[in-house]
Design an enzyme around this catalytic site. Sequence first.
Site, PDB file in Angstrom:
ATOM      1  N   CYS A   1      13.787  -2.804 -10.840  1.00  0.00           N
ATOM      2  CA  CYS A   1      13.565  -3.142  -9.430  1.00  0.00           C
ATOM      3  C   CYS A   1      14.571  -4.168  -8.918  1.00  0.00           C
ATOM      4  O   CYS A   1      14.818  -4.242  -7.717  1.00  0.00           O
ATOM      5  CB  CYS A   1      12.147  -3.654  -9.233  1.00  0.00           C
TER       6      CYS A   1
ATOM      7  N   GLU B   1       4.090  -5.862  -5.898  1.00  0.00           N
ATOM      8  CA  GLU B   1       5.485  -6.009  -6.354  1.00  0.00           C
ATOM      9  C   GLU B   1       6.117  -4.633  -6.195  1.00  0.00           C
ATOM     10  O   GLU B   1       5.868  -3.740  -7.015  1.00  0.00           O
ATOM     11  CB  GLU B   1       5.529  -6.463  -7.816  1.00  0.00           C
TER      12      GLU B   1
ATOM     13  N   TRP C   1       6.425   2.315 -15.292  1.00  0.00           N
ATOM     14  CA  TRP C   1       6.919   2.666 -16.631  1.00  0.00           C
ATOM     15  C   TRP C   1       8.215   1.942 -17.000  1.00  0.00           C
ATOM     16  O   TRP C   1       8.628   1.986 -18.144  1.00  0.00           O
ATOM     17  CB  TRP C   1       7.169   4.187 -16.723  1.00  0.00           C
TER      18      TRP C   1
HETATM   19  N1  LIG Z   1       8.849  -5.624  -7.613  1.00  0.00           N
HETATM   20  C1  LIG Z   1       8.675  -5.480  -8.912  1.00  0.00           C
HETATM   21  O1  LIG Z   1       8.368  -6.420  -9.639  1.00  0.00           O
HETATM   22  C2  LIG Z   1       8.841  -4.130  -9.552  1.00  0.00           C
HETATM   23  C3  LIG Z   1       8.896  -4.052 -10.939  1.00  0.00           C
HETATM   24  C4  LIG Z   1       9.044  -2.805 -11.535  1.00  0.00           C
HETATM   25  C5  LIG Z   1       9.145  -1.649 -10.760  1.00  0.00           C
HETATM   26  N2  LIG Z   1       9.092  -1.776  -9.409  1.00  0.00           N
HETATM   27  C6  LIG Z   1       9.242  -0.571  -8.570  1.00  0.00           C
HETATM   28  O2  LIG Z   1       8.509   0.521  -9.138  1.00  0.00           O
HETATM   29  C7  LIG Z   1       9.145   1.750  -8.801  1.00  0.00           C
HETATM   30  C8  LIG Z   1       9.330   2.595 -10.035  1.00  0.00           C
HETATM   31  O3  LIG Z   1       8.167   2.720 -10.751  1.00  0.00           O
HETATM   32  P1  LIG Z   1       7.257   4.032 -10.684  1.00  0.00           P
HETATM   33  O4  LIG Z   1       8.078   5.245 -10.505  1.00  0.00           O
HETATM   34  O5  LIG Z   1       6.357   3.967 -11.857  1.00  0.00           O
HETATM   35  O6  LIG Z   1       6.460   3.766  -9.327  1.00  0.00           O
HETATM   36  P2  LIG Z   1       5.188   4.526  -8.766  1.00  0.00           P
HETATM   37  O7  LIG Z   1       4.806   3.817  -7.524  1.00  0.00           O
HETATM   38  O8  LIG Z   1       5.400   5.985  -8.700  1.00  0.00           O
HETATM   39  O9  LIG Z   1       4.074   4.309  -9.892  1.00  0.00           O
HETATM   40  C9  LIG Z   1       3.632   3.024 -10.260  1.00  0.00           C
HETATM   41  C10 LIG Z   1       2.203   3.136 -10.760  1.00  0.00           C
HETATM   42  O10 LIG Z   1       1.391   3.616  -9.698  1.00  0.00           O
HETATM   43  C11 LIG Z   1       0.688   4.778 -10.102  1.00  0.00           C
HETATM   44  N3  LIG Z   1       0.549   5.664  -8.936  1.00  0.00           N
HETATM   45  C12 LIG Z   1       1.386   6.633  -8.518  1.00  0.00           C
HETATM   46  N4  LIG Z   1       0.902   7.197  -7.389  1.00  0.00           N
HETATM   47  C13 LIG Z   1      -0.252   6.562  -7.089  1.00  0.00           C
HETATM   48  C14 LIG Z   1      -1.223   6.683  -6.043  1.00  0.00           C
HETATM   49  N5  LIG Z   1      -1.083   7.565  -5.066  1.00  0.00           N
HETATM   50  N6  LIG Z   1      -2.269   5.838  -6.065  1.00  0.00           N
HETATM   51  C15 LIG Z   1      -2.403   4.918  -7.037  1.00  0.00           C
HETATM   52  N7  LIG Z   1      -1.536   4.761  -8.046  1.00  0.00           N
HETATM   53  C16 LIG Z   1      -0.476   5.573  -8.078  1.00  0.00           C
HETATM   54  C17 LIG Z   1       1.527   5.369 -11.223  1.00  0.00           C
HETATM   55  O11 LIG Z   1       0.741   6.193 -12.060  1.00  0.00           O
HETATM   56  C18 LIG Z   1       2.014   4.109 -11.921  1.00  0.00           C
HETATM   57  O12 LIG Z   1       1.003   3.609 -12.768  1.00  0.00           O
HETATM   58  C19 LIG Z   1      10.462   1.356  -8.168  1.00  0.00           C
HETATM   59  O13 LIG Z   1      10.365   1.460  -6.773  1.00  0.00           O
HETATM   60  C20 LIG Z   1      10.639  -0.096  -8.591  1.00  0.00           C
HETATM   61  O14 LIG Z   1      11.480  -0.856  -7.763  1.00  0.00           O
HETATM   62  C21 LIG Z   1       8.937  -2.970  -8.782  1.00  0.00           C
HETATM   63  N1  LIG Z   2      13.392  -6.618 -14.135  1.00  0.00           N
HETATM   64  C1  LIG Z   2      12.200  -7.074 -13.498  1.00  0.00           C
HETATM   65  C2  LIG Z   2      11.119  -6.077 -13.474  1.00  0.00           C
HETATM   66  C3  LIG Z   2      11.453  -5.008 -12.460  1.00  0.00           C
HETATM   67  O1  LIG Z   2      11.652  -3.843 -12.684  1.00  0.00           O
HETATM   68  C4  LIG Z   2      11.793  -8.400 -14.101  1.00  0.00           C
HETATM   69  O2  LIG Z   2      12.670  -9.066 -14.616  1.00  0.00           O
HETATM   70  O3  LIG Z   2      10.656  -8.800 -14.056  1.00  0.00           O
END
Ligand SMILES: NC(=O)c1ccc[n+]([C@@H]2O[C@H](COP(=O)([O-])OP(=O)(O)OC[C@H]3O[C@@H](n4cnc5c(N)ncnc54)[C@H](O)[C@@H]3O)[C@@H](O)[C@H]2O)c1
Ligand SMILES: N[C@@H](CC=O)C(=O)O
Length: 483
Positions: free
Chosen positions: A286, A252, A153
């Site tokens: 992230c 990611e 989100w």
């Molecule tokens: N590396 C990157 O590019 C990147 C970018 C954005 C966010 N993030 C990471 O995302 C996290 C925050 O986002 P969040 O709270 O939405 O993460 P989350 O893992 O809780 O949820 C991400 C997605 O996975 C789904 N989901 C949740 N539980 C699941 C399950 N058991 N099985 C399958 N799908 C499931 C959610 O509905 C959502 O669509 C942070 O840790 C952040 O660092 C990483």
């Molecule tokens: N800020 C990141 C997304 C991670 O949350 C990006 O620039 O792609």
Amino acid sequence: MNDENALIREQAFIGGRWIGGQAWRDVVDPATADRIGRVPDLDDATIDASVDTAFAAFGRWRDTSAIERANRLMAWYEGMCRRREALARLMTYEQGKPLAEARGEVDYAASFLRWFAEEARRASGTTIPSEDPHVALGTVREPVGVAAIITPWNFPMAMITRKVAAALAAGCTTVVKPANETPFCALALAALAEEVDLNNGEFNVVTTTGKRFSERVCADTRVRALSFTGSTPVGRQLLRDSADTVKRVAMELGGNAPLIVCEDADLGTVVEAAVAAKFQTSGQDCVAANRLFVHRSIYEPFVERFSERMNAMAVGSGFDEANEIGPLIHADAVQKAQSLIEDARDKGARIIGRDQTDAPGAHFFMPTVVADFTDTMRVSTEESFAPVAPIRAFDDDDEVIAAANATEHGLASYLFTHADARIRKFMRSLEYGMVGVNTMDITGPHVPFGGIKQSGLGREGAHVGMDEYLETKYYCIGGVPPR
Ligand SMILES: NC(=O)c1ccc[n+]([C@@H]2O[C@H](COP(=O)([O-])OP(=O)(O)OC[C@H]3O[C@@H](n4cnc5c(N)ncnc54)[C@H](O)[C@@H]3O)[C@@H](O)[C@H]2O)c1
Ligand SMILES: N[C@@H](CC=O)C(=O)O
């Protein structure tokens, strides 16, 4: 109708059709906790039907020419640009981020459509010099098939387009499950895709719970790739779930970015950059700086100037252009931030910031510095995903490199120094997929975004972004006649 409502669709998008469901889920405005609308909470049969649709579409889409796929992506890009303000307002409404940041994300999200429209025409194979003059060898690159995509989100449009544009450019079709908190951003992208004839099952948006979706698609042998952006614990689970059908996976995951300030850095410049690295998207990023390490000789002045700048940041609704910090996504996020601060205070940290009773609503958290944090505090090991800034002093480079690397994560890192030899040493030593030197502005469609260690697998964007969705097929043609 307000602009933020203009693109709201309360139905899922499968095979170009807008569909409802038996059960529904409310979507709320994080700034007010008021209900914005609802989306279907789709069942197993409808998830399977979305894969049927994407699988049927794959047979057609993979055989379109690269220029046709490029044109479709460019048309989608242009649609996003035309509706920029409405998309940004919708994002602020649903996700909470300040409008200026939402406009930035719309631009960022659209930039992936343009980038991969350009890349679609460059998925070239190779020729291989043969050891036999009568044999011709080479490779072609072919789309893997249906790609299932699960997104978070915090960047509710860019995390979708970064994956979908690469997959479509490669010739794959996609089934996207957006975060439950931000389905309307995904459905707005679908409404724009529909306008450019991406409405035959190439791009499907399925609103349902993550677990239900992943169980269905992971077990389905027709889904050949799973691309996930989200937290590390969920990523681990998805890796396990994908093993039985040996899917291509792109992950990611979470970060715990260090931001290191050496004694030669210009304090004014570095404070501005550090504030941006920490507080953009209200800390829910992230690549947000999660731990700040500052050389002892400039530590106290840095903490003072950083705190001063932080305390001047206006907190409130993202629709008020004066506000730099919006709401957190939900009450749990506020509670987590509060508990991180309490843990640090109990273990001896200095807590600097405005009183939390000044917060303009239940989902707001006043930005806070945790000075003198130590390894035993939760802020050191956990991704706060909140406007919480742990800062501590360091004395020498080896010590700070060891501290920066003492985490299971390895996504982004930041370094501020002008000494060339030092830059080279840190770049080699920091165990991170991305190192920003004297800048926090490190992303864009042209860079290979991704992490090492438990921050993920694979890279998105850049010339490598399509690799996740392409197979290499080797050919060997015997009996080639002599010249
Ligand atoms: N590396 C990157 O590019 C990147 C970018 C954005 C966010 N993030 C990471 O995302 C996290 C925050 O986002 P969040 O709270 O939405 O993460 P989350 O893992 O809780 O949820 C991400 C997605 O996975 C789904 N989901 C949740 N539980 C699941 C399950 N058991 N099985 C399958 N799908 C499931 C959610 O509905 C959502 O669509 C942070 O840790 C952040 O660092 C990483
Ligand atoms: N800020 C990141 C997304 C991670 O949350 C990006 O620039 O792609």
